[in-house]
Design an enzyme around this catalytic site. Structure first.
Site, PDB file in Angstrom:
ATOM      1  CB  CYS A  76      39.135  38.348  43.345  1.00 32.06           C
ATOM      2  SG  CYS A  76      38.919  37.892  45.075  1.00 32.06           S
ATOM      3  CG  HIS A 126      37.954  35.263  40.177  1.00 29.34           C
ATOM      4  ND1 HIS A 126      37.845  36.229  41.142  1.00 29.34           N
ATOM      5  CD2 HIS A 126      36.765  34.617  40.176  1.00 29.34           C
ATOM      6  CE1 HIS A 126      36.664  36.179  41.713  1.00 29.34           C
ATOM      7  NE2 HIS A 126      35.983  35.199  41.142  1.00 29.34           N
TER       8      HIS A 126
END
Length: 514
Positions: A85, A148
């Site tokens: 990710c 993230h």
């Protein structure tokens, strides 16, 4: 597009992109209120190419995304920058490889890494993110969903060009007991509103959560406000329902033939439909570019059945049946450069960008793109290179024998002797070369004695030599971990009585298994 979610050599998994170009304006043309085009990037989390009906999913449970593909353009040869990710998202927002923007590790040879909440690092202040550049042209930018790129204050979205944020800095793992590890916070702009599994519930047993509905409403409200203000906007809609723990709201639970994961996909499809409908209702669809893709392809733990790939016909917005499927090789870093071009903004000249401008293809002024090499890394090790239809593997390795024997198999049923290896195997002096047009599964390397191999090897050698000569690696951000830096006391916790006491700082080198 037939690659396994995690490729053998550490190459990023193939993902899809659907571009909804309902109607476009040239860069010299303006709408009645003089705005530049609005830009929406919808980035899904662990969603695979086989999840959409237009790409062969037999249950046909994504009517809005299928219609988006039919009305716009479908890239069938589109790759992410990394199979995890965080590096993939950093690559999208900087237009640069993770080894350049710092989203990699050097703790062990050829390891992928991401940003759990014990990570010390995050996106570097030296990187220029897409919203920072769009701001120069008067854009208002919002991120909805998962960030993230670091959870410490200096790494959060509003410090890197975004004007608004509703979402979380990390994956929605948990629940935790808040003594050894805190639950992940959910932010509204610069302050937390609560935490996952507390104020923002995810029922691990049933999968019920209304988070996607909250993300949808945030996106709708933002679009409406900017349209009323006649302000160009950038919406980065990063919903994460297809990442474990997979979740869906009550109206969608049990609706899919594919179980809970299918329920989540159906709700995301519904949300896309609602966002596109609002653009049409507000009359700004003709001045808005909408991109849809995934961060790194499907994770086997949450979406084990990706299905075969089928090519579909594409229809343009006028209703004519024609081929609006692009087979051009492109990747997620191209969205950075393409968005700048659409906004009429020059790319930064003080750094190397790895993304190309796709507007010659998107706007039908040209079908050709530069046949550039694309480089695939694990950590700071160059694993593979692709040029046109050919790909060369310089290292092969999936994961260790110990991990594989414990049941972690990233390529079930797709093993290829000498390629899907569990020992790190170097091929630098004689790389494995595949022709992806004839062999999309990369099962049959070209013979090193063939004229074809010798010819393409020259091109690869030249490209790699030039790349390494020009490469200036970023400072690795994913090396150090420390329990003391976790989300114990995010901004706003005092107002909510949600501050937790951190442990003493005791940093260590993060352990990345593969």
């Amino acid at each position: 597009m037939t690659r396994a979610p995690f490729a053998a050599e550490g190459m990023a998994a193939a993902t899809l992109i659907v571009l909804s170009l309902l109607l476009w304006h040239s860069k010299t043309e303006r709408t009645s209120h003089g705005s530049t085009p609005n830009i929406i990037i919808m980035l899904m989390d662990d969603m695979g190419w086989g999840d959409l009906g237009v790409l062969g999913q037999p249950s046909k449970e994504t009517p809005n995304l299928d219609a988006m593909a039919a009305q716009g353009m479908l890239f069938t040869n589109f790759y992410t920058a990394n199979p995890l990710c965080s590096p993939s998202r950093a690559a999208l927002l900087t237009g640069r490889l993770p080894v350049r923007n710092g989203f990699y590790t050097t703790n062990a040879h050829a390891r992928n890494a991401y940003t759990p909440q014990e990570i010390v690092g995050g996106i570097s202040k030296d990187e220029i993110l897409l919203p920072q550049l769009l701001k120069k042209q008067g854009y208002v930018s919002k991120i909805v969903g998962k960030w993230h790129l670091g959870h410490r204050p200096q790494y959060l979205p509003l410090e890197h060009g975004f004007d608004e944020w509703f979402g979380s800095p990390n994956c929605h793992f948990g629940p935790y007991n808040n003594s050894v590890r805190p639950n992940i916070p959910v932010y509204n702009n610069s302050e937390m509103l609560g935490r996952y599994f507390e104020e923002f519930q995810i029922n691990v047993k049933t999968g019920e959560s209304n988070l996607t509905q909250l993300y949808l409403q945030e996106g709708l409200d933002f679009i409406l406000r900017q349209a009323e203000a006649k302000q160009p906007f950038f919406l980065y809609w990063a919903a994460d329902a297809t990442h474990a723990h997979v979740y869906a709201s009550k109206p969608f639970l049990g609706k899919s033939q594919r179980g809970l994961y299918g329920d989540a996909v159906m709700e995301l499809d519904y949300s896309v439909g609602q966002l596109l409908s609002l653009l049409q209702k507000l009359g700004i669809d003709k001045n808005t570019f909408v991109f849809f893709t995934s961060d790194n392809g499907a994770a086997l733990i949450s979406a084990p059945h990706q299905g075969p790939f089928y090519q579909s016909a594409c229809r343009d917005w006028r209703g004519d049946w024609r081929n609006l499927c692009s087979y051009r090789f492109a990747n997620v870093m191209d969205l950075f450069t393409t968005s700048l071009a659409l906004a009429g903004i020059s790319a930064p000249a003080d750094r190397i960008l790895d993304g190309l401008d796709l507007t010659p293809v998107l706007l039908n002024s040209s079908k050709e793109l530069e046949n550039r090499p694309v480089f695939y890394y694990r950590g700071n090790e160059l694993m593979a290179v692709r040029i046109g239809q050919y790909k060369a593997h310089y290292w092969t390795w999936i994961n260790s024998w110990d991990e594989f024997k414990s049941g972690v198999n990233f390529c079930p049923g797709e093993e290829v002797p000498g390629v899907t290896t569990h020992d790190q195997t170097e091929h630098s002096l004689q790389p494995l070369v595949f022709h992806l047009g004839r062999d999309p599964g990369e099962k049959y390397p070209l013979s090193v004695l063939s004229d074809e191999y010798q010819k393409v090897l020259v091109g690869f050698s030249t490209a790699v030599q030039q790349h390494k000569k020009d490469l200036v690696p970023g400072v690795p951000q994913l090396n150090m971990c420390d329990l003391a830096v976790m989300n114990w006391a995010p901004a706003g916790c005092e107002k909510l009585g949600k501050c937790l006491k951190p442990p003493e700082s005791n940093p260590w080198k993060c352990d990345w298994p593969h």
